[in-house]
Design a protein around this motif. Structure first.
Motif, PDB file in Angstrom:
ATOM      1  N   ASP A 190      60.636 -19.707 105.361  1.00 41.81           N
ATOM      2  CA  ASP A 190      60.454 -20.226 104.294  1.00 41.81           C
ATOM      3  C   ASP A 190      60.998 -19.301 103.068  1.00 41.81           C
ATOM      4  OD1 ASP A 190      58.432 -18.353 103.788  1.00 41.81           O
ATOM      5  OD2 ASP A 190      56.710 -19.948 104.188  1.00 41.81           O
ATOM      6  N   ALA A 191      60.707 -19.718 101.663  1.00 39.02           N
ATOM      7  CA  ALA A 191      61.095 -18.697 100.639  1.00 39.02           C
ATOM      8  C   ALA A 191      60.435 -17.422 100.662  1.00 39.02           C
ATOM      9  CB  ALA A 191      60.946 -19.541  99.183  1.00 39.02           C
ATOM     10  N   ALA A 192      59.436 -17.582 101.230  1.00 37.36           N
ATOM     11  CA  ALA A 192      58.358 -16.331 100.889  1.00 37.36           C
ATOM     12  C   ALA A 192      58.567 -15.141 102.405  1.00 37.36           C
ATOM     13  CB  ALA A 192      56.645 -16.781 100.945  1.00 37.36           C
ATOM     14  N   GLY A 193      59.612 -16.072 103.222  1.00 40.80           N
ATOM     15  CA  GLY A 193      59.765 -15.097 104.345  1.00 40.80           C
ATOM     16  C   GLY A 193      58.936 -15.189 105.523  1.00 40.80           C
ATOM     17  N   ALA A 194      57.951 -16.391 105.423  1.00 40.90           N
ATOM     18  CA  ALA A 194      57.025 -16.711 106.395  1.00 40.90           C
ATOM     19  C   ALA A 194      57.866 -17.287 107.640  1.00 40.90           C
ATOM     20  CB  ALA A 194      55.908 -17.403 105.859  1.00 40.90           C
ATOM     21  N   ASP A 195      57.263 -17.081 108.915  1.00 43.00           N
ATOM     22  CA  ASP A 195      58.057 -17.783 110.043  1.00 43.00           C
ATOM     23  C   ASP A 195      57.723 -19.265 110.074  1.00 43.00           C
ATOM     24  OD1 ASP A 195      59.457 -18.314 112.450  1.00 43.00           O
ATOM     25  OD2 ASP A 195      57.719 -17.499 113.563  1.00 43.00           O
TER      26      ASP A 195
END
Length: 258
Positions: A190-195
């Motif tokens: 996602d935009a936050a870099g979460a898988d």
């Protein structure tokens, strides 16, 4: 009106001869002496002046055009002299770094340029074929791991370049907690870099490209959908052979064993 030119002095009329109106030119002819203020002389002077100006302008234009070429020729002569004076480098050769010369020598051991080029092009073709085979195997393994029809899944996965996102992960087997099974995930963040990776089986059910083909993707090998024979009867999955034999025995003219 006085004549402009006479071949002989004796041909000049006596009156004009006495007044010294003629003089001999370098060609031996006797020509009429015209005063500078005479219109003919004025026009002649004007024409000569214009011609002189044109000649000067043309000469200047030629010099302007030739000057850069002369400078270029001078520079080339100077460079040629430098190359000729450089020790160990005959004209037509250039100095290259030692590492590049080493690479060139190694390249020459491979054969002629045309042969090396053909090998490189052949390698590119084989590489493409190998990569295509690897993608096909990946799609087949992923489809089998999630109960998907390989023939239906592979073309869709290829068109969407799904091999760039597929990742195999080993997860605990729900039936055997002490063992692990292989599952394929479609990677994502996602935009936050979460898988945000999604299990392949769930992905094909929600993706806009795969979802319309879910019936083909999840079809069981050797099974066909048998339409109901009556109102309210439930549709059931049967193998193609079972369905065919069942329909044959349901026909009124079907022969049955005694």
């Amino acid at each position: 009106m006085k004549k402009a030119t006479y071949d002989k002095f004796e041909d000049i009329p006596q009156a004009d001869r006495d007044e010294n109106n003629y003089q001999q030119n370098p060609a031996g002819k006797w020509v009429l002496i015209i005063d500078a203020a005479h219109p003919v002389m004025v026009k002649n002077t004007e024409l000569l002046t214009e011609k002189t100006q044109r000649d000067v302008q043309q000469q200047q234009a030629v010099q302007a055009a030739v000057a850069p070429k002369e400078t270029e020729i001078t520079d080339l002569k100077a460079k040629l002299a430098q190359e000729q004076a450089r020790p160990g480098l005959p004209v037509g050769q250039i100095a290259v770094p030692a590492e590049k010369a080493l690479v060139l020598n190694q390249f020459e051991t491979l054969g002629k340029f045309e042969d090396v080029k053909a090998k490189v092009e052949e390698h590119g073709t084989l590489k493409e074929q190998t990569e295509a085979a690897n993608r096909k195997n990946l799609f087949a393994e992923a489809a089998k791991a999630h109960g998907l029809d390989v023939e239906a899944f592979a073309p869709l996965a290829e068109s969407q370049k799904l091999h760039e996102k597929l990742e195999m992960r080993e997860v605990p087997d729900p039936k055997k907690p002490t063992e692990k099974v292989k599952h394929y995930f479609v990677k994502g963040k996602d935009a936050a870099g979460a898988d945000t990776s999604t299990l392949l089986g769930d992905f094909v059910k929600t993706d806009n490209v795969f979802k319309p083909f879910i019936a083909s993707l999840t079809a069981k090998p050797g099974k066909v959908r048998i339409p109901p024979t009556g109102i309210g009867e439930q549709v059931e999955d049967k193998s193609a052979s079972d369905a065919y034999l069942g329909q044959m025995y349901q026909r009124p003219d079907a022969k049955k064993d005694a």
